[in-house]
Design an enzyme around this catalytic site. Structure first.
Site, PDB file in Angstrom:
ATOM      1  N   PRO A 154      41.659  91.181 -14.088  1.00  0.00           N
ATOM      2  CA  PRO A 154      40.343  90.378 -14.301  1.00  0.00           C
ATOM      3  C   PRO A 154      40.397  88.827 -14.043  1.00  0.00           C
ATOM      4  O   PRO A 154      41.356  88.333 -13.645  1.00  0.00           O
ATOM      5  CB  PRO A 154      40.527  90.291 -16.044  1.00  0.00           C
ATOM      6  CG  PRO A 154      42.017  90.573 -16.152  1.00  0.00           C
ATOM      7  CD  PRO A 154      42.546  91.226 -14.999  1.00  0.00           C
ATOM      8  N   ARG A 156      36.695  86.792 -13.928  1.00  0.00           N
ATOM      9  CA  ARG A 156      35.765  86.327 -14.881  1.00  0.00           C
ATOM     10  C   ARG A 156      35.953  86.466 -16.135  1.00  0.00           C
ATOM     11  O   ARG A 156      35.425  85.583 -17.011  1.00  0.00           O
ATOM     12  CB  ARG A 156      34.249  86.920 -14.130  1.00  0.00           C
ATOM     13  CG  ARG A 156      33.069  86.284 -14.999  1.00  0.00           C
ATOM     14  CD  ARG A 156      31.946  87.139 -14.540  1.00  0.00           C
ATOM     15  NE  ARG A 156      31.758  87.638 -13.125  1.00  0.00           N
ATOM     16  CZ  ARG A 156      31.143  87.156 -11.946  1.00  0.00           C
ATOM     17  NH1 ARG A 156      30.603  85.734 -12.257  1.00  0.00           N
ATOM     18  NH2 ARG A 156      31.218  87.746 -10.772  1.00  0.00           N
ATOM     19  N   TYR A 163      34.645  80.953 -10.800  1.00  0.00           N
ATOM     20  CA  TYR A 163      33.836  80.898  -9.532  1.00  0.00           C
ATOM     21  C   TYR A 163      32.953  79.544  -9.535  1.00  0.00           C
ATOM     22  O   TYR A 163      31.907  79.582  -8.940  1.00  0.00           O
ATOM     23  CB  TYR A 163      33.013  82.348  -9.279  1.00  0.00           C
ATOM     24  CG  TYR A 163      33.829  83.408  -9.139  1.00  0.00           C
ATOM     25  CD1 TYR A 163      34.807  83.752  -8.476  1.00  0.00           C
ATOM     26  CD2 TYR A 163      33.649  84.437 -10.263  1.00  0.00           C
ATOM     27  CE1 TYR A 163      35.447  84.792  -8.395  1.00  0.00           C
ATOM     28  CE2 TYR A 163      34.554  85.377 -10.600  1.00  0.00           C
ATOM     29  CZ  TYR A 163      35.430  85.834  -9.401  1.00  0.00           C
ATOM     30  OH  TYR A 163      36.308  86.774  -9.323  1.00  0.00           O
ATOM     31  N   CYS A 198      20.967  67.706   0.235  1.00  0.00           N
ATOM     32  CA  CYS A 198      19.832  67.875   0.990  1.00  0.00           C
ATOM     33  C   CYS A 198      19.498  69.321   1.660  1.00  0.00           C
ATOM     34  O   CYS A 198      19.579  69.459   2.965  1.00  0.00           O
ATOM     35  CB  CYS A 198      20.010  66.741   2.283  1.00  0.00           C
ATOM     36  SG  CYS A 198      20.452  65.162   1.873  1.00  0.00           S
TER      37      CYS A 198
HETATM   38  N1  LLP Z   1      40.031  92.041  -7.776  1.00  0.00           N
HETATM   39  C1  LLP Z   1      39.460  92.026  -6.594  1.00  0.00           C
HETATM   40  C2  LLP Z   1      40.203  92.872  -5.601  1.00  0.00           C
HETATM   41  C3  LLP Z   1      38.188  91.161  -6.376  1.00  0.00           C
HETATM   42  O1  LLP Z   1      37.999  91.359  -5.274  1.00  0.00           O
HETATM   43  C4  LLP Z   1      38.067  90.743  -7.553  1.00  0.00           C
HETATM   44  C5  LLP Z   1      36.696  89.952  -7.329  1.00  0.00           C
HETATM   45  C6  LLP Z   1      38.659  90.590  -8.788  1.00  0.00           C
HETATM   46  C7  LLP Z   1      39.703  91.363  -8.791  1.00  0.00           C
HETATM   47  C8  LLP Z   1      38.170  89.767 -10.111  1.00  0.00           C
HETATM   48  O2  LLP Z   1      37.036  90.182 -10.343  1.00  0.00           O
HETATM   49  P1  LLP Z   1      36.296  89.677 -11.735  1.00  0.00           P
HETATM   50  O3  LLP Z   1      37.117  90.197 -12.979  1.00  0.00           O
HETATM   51  O4  LLP Z   1      36.356  88.220 -11.512  1.00  0.00           O
HETATM   52  O5  LLP Z   1      34.955  90.371 -11.605  1.00  0.00           O
HETATM   53  N2  LLP Z   1      31.749  84.679  -6.500  1.00  0.00           N
HETATM   54  C9  LLP Z   1      31.222  85.607  -7.216  1.00  0.00           C
HETATM   55  C10 LLP Z   1      32.342  86.945  -7.819  1.00  0.00           C
HETATM   56  C11 LLP Z   1      33.139  87.277  -6.573  1.00  0.00           C
HETATM   57  C12 LLP Z   1      34.058  88.453  -7.063  1.00  0.00           C
HETATM   58  C13 LLP Z   1      34.931  88.534  -6.045  1.00  0.00           C
HETATM   59  N3  LLP Z   1      36.082  89.645  -6.209  1.00  0.00           N
HETATM   60  C14 LLP Z   1      30.618  85.171  -8.376  1.00  0.00           C
HETATM   61  O6  LLP Z   1      30.531  83.981  -8.533  1.00  0.00           O
HETATM   62  O7  LLP Z   1      29.841  85.888  -9.157  1.00  0.00           O
END
Ligand code: LLP
Length: 426
Positions: A274, A276, A374, A345
């Site tokens: 996890p 986010r 993020y 800009c």
């Molecule tokens: N594991 C892998 C292999 C991943 O690629 C990611 C996120 C995670 C775990 C963690 O996922 P989470 O639990 O955070 O959903 N910049 C984007 C989000 C990109 C996520 C990329 N991979 C945003 O601001 O929404």
């Protein structure tokens, strides 16, 4: 977001007035609540209690050393996707045996660093990568623990940029090709197959895509075991969403129940990644109103934070709630529809569009909520803007966990050629 609340008309993070932090540390700045981070981690950990598991925090969401080390102190490991993240995780005191390494483009140096550190496993994303890891491990006379990242072709029903488990995405190995690649992996001299990995996307607000992915992965694990492969770890990835606006994402406990329903009988050690859901709602970004102006058709609130500080609204059209630091005493009666824009800009430089906000005037402070994930990690120096500080609040105290960059930081790595003295110079 109980850790950010109004008291006597003022926004607090835990027991500290946000306006006090902004006054002392300046704006823009990121503020994280220690208690929120801890609570979110424990909720995850408890959701899987009773099953052998390891919460590997996805460092990309918020990679400050104090955040990573906090999760490490609570027993967490890390999911890293670059040499830099591996460095951070180790620097933060995460033990190498709790680090998994994901990502489609691992380089020689990154693989070597992970082999030297002795990580828990590589989540391998292609047949060529598998061979390369085998070759580099052989050069070091080491055995690399690997799992293959499976792309189960499940629609996570999230933003297309952050969905990763569809057959059209660059990630993972198509589930239809997984068995043959596992068999090949089993025959390689310097890798050891230890698990299966699957991550289907981010900001998922329903459990069903997780369930569907797990159903497919379970069949694969059973098939691999029939072939006498030792599948010890099942890495279920990350992806659990948070509430930004009016989403109703599952709680970690519901998510865990859905996953466990499908895979508990496999007896694998469960790894989860996890990002986010641990840090997103534990952080805010505070910005100051510089000016307001009325265009022909729109009203603009110009703030001192731009898309370089928080890119999610510009990049994904993501909704991030914005609230005044001084509580809106009119209860919304005088609210106006405005675009909250930054100084960059680019017309794409906005934090919110067509947003109903109480009247703002220069000097007012605004908090962008749910900015812990993020946010800072995607910040850049675009327009030669120094990156902003990160602050951790703990009860009635706070600590600056990353200072504001200086102009000298901006050019620290650069070299200025002496044009007068150089052969082509005048
Ligand atoms: N594991 C892998 C292999 C991943 O690629 C990611 C996120 C995670 C775990 C963690 O996922 P989470 O639990 O955070 O959903 N910049 C984007 C989000 C990109 C996520 C990329 N991979 C945003 O601001 O929404």
């Amino acid at each position: 977001m109980d850790f950010f609340h109004y008291r006597d008309g003022q926004l607090f993070c835990e027991e500290v007035r946000v306006a006090d932090i902004a006054r002392r540390e300046g704006t823009p700045c990121y503020i994280y609540s220690h208690k929120a981070l801890e609570t979110h981690f424990k909720a995850y950990d408890e959701a899987f209690a009773g099953f052998d598991h390891l919460v590997c925090y996805s460092v990309k969401a918020c990679s400050n050393l104090s955040v990573v080390s906090l999760f490490a102190s609570l027993g967490g490991g890390c999911d890293v996707v670059s040499g830099g993240e591996l460095f951070r995780a180790l620097r933060a005191g995460v033990s190498a045996e709790k680090i998994v390494f994901s990502g489609v483009g691992k380089t020689r140096d990154e693989i070597n660093a992970a082999l030297d550190a002795g990580i828990l496993m590589f989540n391998v994303e292609s047949s060529q990568e598998l061979d390369f890891i085998n070759q580099l491990a052989a050069e070091k006379s080491k055995i690399a623990p690997v799992s293959l990242r499976i792309n189960p072709d499940v629609d996570p029903q999230t933003h297309p940029y952050i969905s990763t488990g569809l057959s059209t995405n660059k990630f993972g190995i198509p589930i239809s090709r997984a068995v043959s690649l596992y068999q090949r992996a089993a025959g390689l001299s310097h890798v050891r197959v230890v698990g299966v990995d699957c991550h289907i996307g981010s900001q998922l607000t329903q459990v069903n895509p997780f369930r569907d992915a797990m159903k497919r992965v379970k069949l694969l694990v059973q098939e691999l075991r029939r072939l006498k492969l030792d599948i010890h770890y099942l890495d279920i990835g990350g992806g659990l969403g948070i509430r930004y606006e009016d989403e109703k994402p599952p709680m970690p406990s519901e998510y865990a129940r859905a996953v466990l329903d499908e895979v508990k009988d496999l007896g694998c050690v469960l790894i989860m990644e996890p990002g986010r859901s641990l840090v997103g709602n534990a952080g805010i970004m505070v910005s100051k109103v510089l000016y307001t102006k009325e265009g022909e058709t729109k009203k603009f609130v110009i703030v001192d934070a731009g898309m370089n500080d928080l890119v999610r609204p510009s990049l994904y059209h993501a909704y991030q709630k914005i609230v005044p630091i001084r509580e809106d005493v009119d209860g919304g009666d005088n609210a106006q529809t405005v675009d909250v824009v930054g100084p960059i800009c680019e017309s794409g430089d906005f934090l919110a569009q067509n947003r109903l906000l109480p009247p703002c005037k220069p000097g007012d402070l605004l908090a962008v909520m749910s900015a812990g994930a993020y946010g800072f990690t995607m910040a850049s120096n675009y327009n030669s803007r120094p990156r902003v500080p990160e602050i951790m609040v703990m009860g009635d105290q706070y600590s600056l966990i990353r200072r504001r960059e200086t102009f000298d930081d901006l050019v620290a790595g650069e070299k200025m050629i002496d044009w007068a003295a150089s052969p082509g110079g005048k």
